[in-house]
Write an enzyme that holds these catalytic residues in place. Sequence first.
Site: not given
Length: 398
Positions: A88, A98, A140, A206, A208, A278, A389
Amino acid sequence: MLSEKSTATVRATLPAVGAAIGEITELFYTKLFAAHPALIRDLFNRGNQNAGLQKQALAGSIAAFAVHLVEHPDTRPDAMLGRIAHKHASLGVTREQYEVVHEHLFAAIAEILGEAVTAEVARAWDEVYWLMAGALVAVEERLYAEQQVTAGDVWREWTVTGRVEETADCTTFRLAPADGAPAPGFKAGQYVSVQVELPDGARQIRQYSLSSAPGSPTRAITVKRVHGPAAAGPDGEVSNHLHARVRTGDTLRVSAPYGDLVLRDSAAPVLLASAGIGCTPMLSVLEHLADTGHAAPVTVLHADRSPADHPLRDDHRALTHKLADASARFWYEEEAEPGDGEGRMDLSALPIAPGTHAYLCGPLPFMRSVREQLIARGVPAADIHYEVFGPDLWLASA
């Protein structure tokens, strides 16, 4: 801690909620995206949504959290919460979101379960939700503070300073802050989010892993291009965009670094097991161990389709050789070379030093197999750490 009254209600209704949780999450996302279409365009992974993976992950995490509250009322599932919170944070999720999730999730619960959702049942599950949400928000906010960013504003422009084709499907992008300011620190094994604007205007995100070590002068991510049906649809749209369109000199929006697949004990023996792409966080950890003169035994394991498909294979071996007490073993499904294993990773004859901490990254079936083998060899479950992932389906498929 869940109140005594709510604990009894949740325990009694867990079978009904658990049986319907898939339906509930399906309807929840339908309602959420109808009311807030920008979320599916610019925050949620469209590929995971289309494949149903995010729905499975949400269902699994809610069910696991509720079961934990009932069965272990004095503790929290911190490992699960930590993985979710790091993901998050890398997306810039805010406390206010939320509230939005709560509105549409409970509307879905009421619609699917109907009259079974009495006022008492609603209060109990509301308490479960806010206990989980509150725990996540707290983690967070701490993560944002550590990186000196604010929720919703984790992004920074980075310049691509180099591009290396590692294999036919994997490319390394070297990055430096576009403003010339120092790069933020990170821990070996962590990842960043990358946000790109696609031809339809969506700003998809995404994650990485950083394949460079914290002490490296530049940052690097190694991206595997997704093939098959996903290449023509949302699953592979970001990886294919990076491969096809991003060149040296271009800029990318990159988040602050997050992720909890980091060394727990810097002096303990280490086992690094990976499959496919991985290997990227493992390379970062391995380089960090070499840079810091790690003296305890290090075991490096990797599985892949073939040597030609193994990203950063030469680096994998070279970094292992830099360590005082380290060994590497690779397994390949095809074209295994002398000294390599054939087929799936087999740890039955592998020496494992006492006190080893194991770190796993790769497809879920691979990690399940390796974890089971390690436990059978006497490695405590608490000393086995992993990174997933995409959505965390470990709990959803348990």
